[in-house]
Design a protein around this motif. Structure first.
Motif, PDB file in Angstrom:
ATOM      1  N   UNK A 163       5.948 -16.515   9.710  1.00 40.87           N
ATOM      2  CA  UNK A 163       6.716 -15.052   8.992  1.00 40.87           C
ATOM      3  C   UNK A 163       6.311 -13.583  10.407  1.00 40.87           C
ATOM      4  N   UNK A 164       6.946 -12.677  10.345  1.00 40.08           N
ATOM      5  CA  UNK A 164       6.759 -11.665  10.931  1.00 40.08           C
ATOM      6  C   UNK A 164       6.756 -10.136   9.757  1.00 40.08           C
ATOM      7  N   UNK A 165       6.028  -9.735   9.687  1.00 39.39           N
ATOM      8  CA  UNK A 165       5.690  -9.036   8.711  1.00 39.39           C
ATOM      9  C   UNK A 165       5.609  -7.368   9.692  1.00 39.39           C
ATOM     10  N   UNK A 166       6.294  -6.626   8.938  1.00 40.47           N
ATOM     11  CA  UNK A 166       6.143  -5.084   9.566  1.00 40.47           C
ATOM     12  C   UNK A 166       5.823  -3.904   8.425  1.00 40.47           C
ATOM     13  N   UNK A 167       5.038  -3.317   8.442  1.00 41.97           N
ATOM     14  CA  UNK A 167       4.350  -2.064   7.767  1.00 41.97           C
ATOM     15  C   UNK A 167       4.840  -1.051   8.088  1.00 41.97           C
ATOM     16  N   UNK A 168       5.761   0.048   7.808  1.00 39.79           N
ATOM     17  CA  UNK A 168       6.308   1.237   8.441  1.00 39.79           C
ATOM     18  C   UNK A 168       4.747   2.606   7.874  1.00 39.79           C
ATOM     19  N   UNK A 193       0.704  -1.133  -0.141  1.00 38.84           N
ATOM     20  CA  UNK A 193       0.427  -0.319  -0.298  1.00 38.84           C
ATOM     21  C   UNK A 193       0.972   1.130  -0.204  1.00 38.84           C
ATOM     22  N   UNK A 194       2.133   0.984  -0.993  1.00 40.57           N
ATOM     23  CA  UNK A 194       2.360   2.011  -0.856  1.00 40.57           C
ATOM     24  C   UNK A 194       3.640   2.571  -0.023  1.00 40.57           C
ATOM     25  N   UNK A 195       3.942   1.622   1.242  1.00 40.81           N
ATOM     26  CA  UNK A 195       4.730   1.414   2.519  1.00 40.81           C
ATOM     27  C   UNK A 195       5.776   0.260   2.583  1.00 40.81           C
ATOM     28  N   UNK A 196       6.502   1.127   3.085  1.00 41.13           N
ATOM     29  CA  UNK A 196       8.212   0.563   3.467  1.00 41.13           C
ATOM     30  C   UNK A 196       7.336  -0.625   4.198  1.00 41.13           C
ATOM     31  N   UNK A 197       8.213  -2.148   3.849  1.00 43.07           N
ATOM     32  CA  UNK A 197       7.470  -2.939   4.372  1.00 43.07           C
ATOM     33  C   UNK A 197       9.006  -4.565   4.495  1.00 43.07           C
ATOM     34  N   UNK A 198       8.948  -4.595   5.612  1.00 41.81           N
ATOM     35  CA  UNK A 198       9.974  -5.740   5.512  1.00 41.81           C
ATOM     36  C   UNK A 198       9.057  -6.806   6.299  1.00 41.81           C
TER      37      UNK A 198
END
Length: 227
Positions: free
Chosen positions: A121-126, A62-67
């Motif tokens: 899995x771990x997902x983090x969206x900034x 969604x146009x946001x940084x993610x790892x």
């Protein structure tokens, strides 16, 4: 015999295609500048652990940084939309799975082999598009005399902590000097302050104080900023 020959030709072609596809995929992953940057950062902060981590490029969310962090075949897979996201994922894993901390004033590394497994899995969206750091005054203390090694350490730390918009004014005097020459002013030595006072001159508070700056200093900091 023709049937056997045809069979082996088909197997050979399938094997060749699979091999070429694998090599192509591997080349795509390892030549991506963000992946290469993350791998180089890992080697600096955790030398010798490159074989245990795999970095992959993914799209933004969604146009946001993610790892995303996950375990696979005794390796830690860290996927991110750019190098900063990958570095942030690495830092997250080191903090919360290895009880390790990388800081500017002391580093605690406690990474055991085999690496601690990520069970799911771990997902983090900034949530923030820009994460800012530094101000003009920061450049008036010891930073005024930093070389590349010190800057590289800070840049690595910023990437690990998700900073993607640091203030970059090192080498500003070279820009001013070039502009001045274009409009017919050949000498700005009386205008430039000494290194510790440059933040005040950038903000328009004073000029000339503690100067002049040597031409060598100006050129070195222009090169430092470009690097």
């Amino acid at each position: 015999m023709r049937g056997i020959s045809l069979k082996y030709n088909i197997i050979y072609l399938l094997f060749t295609y699979t091999l070429l596809f694998t090599v192509s995929l591997s080349a795509t992953e390892t030549t991506d500048p963000d992946v290469l940057a993350a791998e180089a950062l890992l080697e600096r902060v955790l030398p010798g652990y490159g074989e245990y981590f795999i970095f992959k490029k993914i799209s933004k969310e969604a146009d946001k940084n993610v790892f995303i962090i996950e375990s696979r075949d005794n390796s830690i897979i860290i996927s991110g939309d750019n190098g900063v996201s990958m570095a942030s994922g690495l830092n997250w894993y080191l903090k919360y799975y290895c009880d390790s901390d990388i800081s500017l004033f002391g580093t605690q590394i406690n990474v055991a082999i085999p690496l601690p497994e990520v069970s799911k899995p771990i997902k983090q969206v900034n949530s923030q598009k820009y994460r800012y750091m530094l101000n003009y005054c920061s450049f008036g203390y010891t930073m005024a005399w930093w070389d590349w090694n010190q800057w590289e350490k800070l840049i690595d730390w910023m990437a690990l902590n998700g900073i993607n918009l640091p203030l970059a004014v090192t080498g500003q005097e070279a820009v001013w000097q070039n502009v001045a020459k274009r409009i017919g002013i050949d000498d700005l030595s009386d205008f430039f302050t000494g290194p510790p006072y440059l933040p005040f001159s950038w903000m328009g508070n004073l000029d000339g104080w503690g100067g002049p700056l040597s031409e060598n200093w100006i050129q070195e900091h222009e090169e430092l900023q470009k690097r």
